[in-house]
Design a protein around this motif. Structure first.
Motif, short mmCIF file in Angstrom:
data_model
loop_
_atom_site.label_atom_id
_atom_site.label_comp_id
_atom_site.label_asym_id
_atom_site.label_seq_id
_atom_site.Cartn_x
_atom_site.Cartn_y
_atom_site.Cartn_z
N VAL A 111 4.05 -51.21 -19.27
CA VAL A 111 5.23 -51.70 -18.56
C VAL A 111 5.02 -51.58 -17.05
O VAL A 111 5.38 -52.47 -16.28
CB VAL A 111 6.49 -50.92 -18.99
CG1 VAL A 111 7.69 -51.28 -18.11
CG2 VAL A 111 6.81 -51.20 -20.45
N GLN A 112 4.41 -50.49 -16.63
CA GLN A 112 4.14 -50.31 -15.19
C GLN A 112 3.20 -51.39 -14.67
O GLN A 112 3.39 -51.94 -13.58
CB GLN A 112 3.53 -48.92 -14.93
CG GLN A 112 3.32 -48.63 -13.44
CD GLN A 112 2.66 -47.29 -13.21
OE1 GLN A 112 2.72 -46.40 -14.05
NE2 GLN A 112 2.01 -47.14 -12.06
N ARG A 113 2.17 -51.71 -15.45
CA ARG A 113 1.23 -52.76 -15.03
C ARG A 113 1.93 -54.12 -14.94
O ARG A 113 1.70 -54.89 -14.00
CB ARG A 113 0.06 -52.83 -16.01
CG ARG A 113 -0.94 -51.70 -15.85
CD ARG A 113 -2.13 -51.88 -16.78
NE ARG A 113 -3.22 -51.00 -16.40
CZ ARG A 113 -3.43 -49.79 -16.92
NH1 ARG A 113 -2.61 -49.32 -17.85
NH2 ARG A 113 -4.44 -49.04 -16.50
N VAL A 114 2.78 -54.42 -15.90
CA VAL A 114 3.50 -55.69 -15.88
C VAL A 114 4.43 -55.75 -14.66
O VAL A 114 4.53 -56.79 -13.99
CB VAL A 114 4.31 -55.88 -17.18
CG1 VAL A 114 5.24 -57.08 -17.08
CG2 VAL A 114 3.36 -56.06 -18.36
N THR A 115 5.08 -54.63 -14.36
CA THR A 115 5.96 -54.59 -13.19
C THR A 115 5.16 -54.80 -11.91
O THR A 115 5.61 -55.51 -11.00
CB THR A 115 6.71 -53.25 -13.14
OG1 THR A 115 7.45 -53.07 -14.34
CG2 THR A 115 7.66 -53.21 -11.94
N ALA A 116 3.97 -54.19 -11.82
CA ALA A 116 3.12 -54.40 -10.63
C ALA A 116 2.74 -55.86 -10.50
O ALA A 116 2.68 -56.40 -9.38
CB ALA A 116 1.88 -53.52 -10.73
#
Length: 402
Positions: A305-310
Motif C-alpha cells: 500500500v505504501q508503494r502504491v501511495t508513493a
C-alpha cells in the motif's frame, strides 16, 4: 505525444543511462542471505569523521554524475539539467538502483531536493547563481535549522531572533535535531524578526554559513549509540542582508516550500528494511507461529500500500499538481511500516535481538528498532500529518488554540 512514444523514449533513455552507469559502477548483485553487511540502521552510528568520509565518497560520485549530464535531469540547462520530465528522473533512479553506487545519506536529498529548489524559487539572482548549481552538484551541502526545543512541532513558534544591525542582521538562538550539521556548508535558518505581528507573519529565513563566527555545533547522542542529530547554537552571528532568503516577514511561506518537498521525499522510507524483515522470516530456520505469520503478512500488505501511495504521489507531481494530502498519507504510511517492521522483528528474534551473539542478521536489528521511532518526529510529526489530512481532505475544523 502518444503513450507508446513516451514509453519508447523512456526505454531509450534508460538504456543510455544504464550504459553510463556501467562505466562508473559494478552491477548490484543479489546477495545471499547471511552474506555481506547486515546493517539495517535507520540513522547511521557514525563518528563525525566517518560521516565526513562517507559524505566525500558520495559527493565524488554525485559530481561525476552531474558532469556527465545525469544529475538534475528535470532542471533547466542553466543549472546543469536537461529539462526532462519526472518520468525520466524516476527511470534513472530505477536504473541506478541496479548498480553498486555510493549510498546517499539524508543530507543529499536535503541539499538537492529541498534547499536548492527553495533558493531557486525565493532567492535573488545572485543567490541563485551562487548556490543552486553548486548545491545540485554537491559542491555545497545544506542543512535545515528549523526545529527548536521550545517550539516543538510548531515551526511558527520559533524563538531564534534576527535583529537588524545597520545593513545586516545579528542572529541569536538555538536549533535542535539538525541532521548533517557537521558536514554542511550552509544552514537554512528560520528566525523571528518581528514579535509585534501574528507569529506566522513575523518570520524571515536566512542562509547561514556554518563556519561563521558564533555558529557552534554539538552532536546529540541517541539511544542507538550514534549522533546523527545535532544542536546548533547561534550566538551573535552577523550576516549581511545578502544572506536573507525571501522577503522579510515571509519566512513562513519560504519554510513551507522546504517542508512540502520534505514530505514528498518521505514516501519510500522504511521499505528496504521491511523487505529485509520478510527475508528474515523466510530464513529464520524454523516455522513461523500463527502470530508471526499474521504480522509478516500484514507487513507485506502494508508495504505494498505504501508503494502504491508513493506511485500516486509521483503521478500527481508528473501532472503538475501539488500533492499535499497524498504526501502526508505517504509519510504516515512510512512511519507505520517502520513500526510494524520493528514489531515483527522483535517477535521473530526474541532474545536474539538484544544479545550480540555474532549471528548475522540478528543483533543488527537493534539499530532499526531503536532508530525507527525518530521518524515519527522527523519530516513533520505524525500529529502534524494527521492535522493536514483532517483539515485539508476531510474538512474538519482546525484545532482550537489553547
Amino acid at each position: 505525444m502518444s503513450t507508446s512514444t513516451v514509453s519508447s523514449d523512456v526505454r531509450a533513455f534508460t538504456a543510455e543511462a544504464t550504459e553510463w552507469l556501467s562505466s562508473v559502477a559494478a552491477p548490484r548483485t543479489s546477495t545471499t542471505w547471511g552474506e555481506g553487511s547486515d546493517s539495517v540502521a535507520v540513522f547511521e552510528n557514525w563518528t563525525p569523521e566517518e560521516e565526513r568520509r562517507h559524505t566525500d565518497v558520495v559527493r565524488d560520485y554525485e559530481r561525476r554524475k552531474f558532469d556527465a549530464g545525469w544529475g538534475p535531469l528535470d532542471w533547466p540547462a542553466e543549472y546543469g539539467g536537461r529539462d526532462l520530465p519526472l518520468s525520466h528522473v524516476l527511470a534513472f533512479r530505477r536504473a541506478e538502483d541496479r548498480f553498486d553506487v555510493p549510498r546517499r545519506t539524508e543530507m543529499f536529498s536535503v541539499t538537492q531536493q529541498l534547499v536548492a529548489p527553495t533558493i531557486e524559487k525565493w532567492g535573488t539572482p545572485e543567490q541563485r547563481a551562487t548556490y543552486v548549481r553548486a548545491m545540485l552538484r554537491t559542491d555545497l551541502m545544506a542543512c535545515q535549522l528549523f526545529s527548536e526545543t521550545e517550539a516543538g512541532s510548531d515551526l511558527a513558534a520559533v524563538r531564534t531572533r534576527a535583529v537588524r544591525d545597520g545593513d545586516g542582521w545579528v542572529l541569536n538562538g538555538h536549533k535542535v535535531w539538525t541532521s548533517g550539521a557537521t558536514v554542511s556548508d550552509i544552514g537554512v535558518a528560520v528566525c523571528r524578526t518581528d514579535s509585534s505581528v501574528p507569529k506566522h507573519k513575523g518570520l524571515t529565513v536566512f542562509l547561514v554559513p556554518m563556519d561563521a563566527e558564533g555558529v557552534s555545533v554539538r552532536p546529540i547522542r541517541q539511544m542507538t549509540g550514534g549522533s546523527s542529530f545535532n544542536e546548533v547554537y547561534l550566538e551573535n552571528v552577523r550576516l549581511t542582508d545578502a544572506h536573507r532568503l525571501g522577503p522579510e516577514g515571509q519566512g513562513w511561506q519560504v519554510a513551507l516550500t522546504v517542508l512540502a518537498a520534505e514530505r514528498l521525499d518521505g514516501g519510500n522510507l522504511g521499505l528496504a528494511n521491511a523487505d529485509r524483515a520478510v527475508e528474515l522470516a523466510r530464513n529464520l530456520g524454523r516455522p513461523l507461529t500463527e502470530i508471526e505469520l499474521d504480522q509478516v503478512a500484514d507487513l507485506v500488505v502494508h508495504s505494498h500500500v505504501q508503494r502504491v501511495t508513493a506511485m500516486r504521489v509521483a503521478g500527481v507531481v508528473v501532472s503538475g499538481r501539488d500533492p499535499g494530502p497524498e504526501a502526508s498519507v505517504g509519510k504516515l504510511l512510512a512511519t507505520t511500516t517502520m513500526s510494524r517492521t520493528s514489531a515483527a522483528v522483535r517477535r521473530m528474534l526474541g532474545s536474539d535481538l538484544v544479545s550480540d551473539t555474532g549471528e548475522w542478521g540478528t543483533f543488527a536489528w537493534t539499530e532499526h528498532v531503536l532508530g525507527a521511532p525518530g521518524y515519527r518526529i522527523a519530516g513533520g510529526t505524525d500529529e502534524i500529518q494527521h492535522n493536514i489530512i483532517a483539515e485539508r481532505v476531510l474538512g474538519l475544523p482546525r484545532e482550537p488554540r489553547p
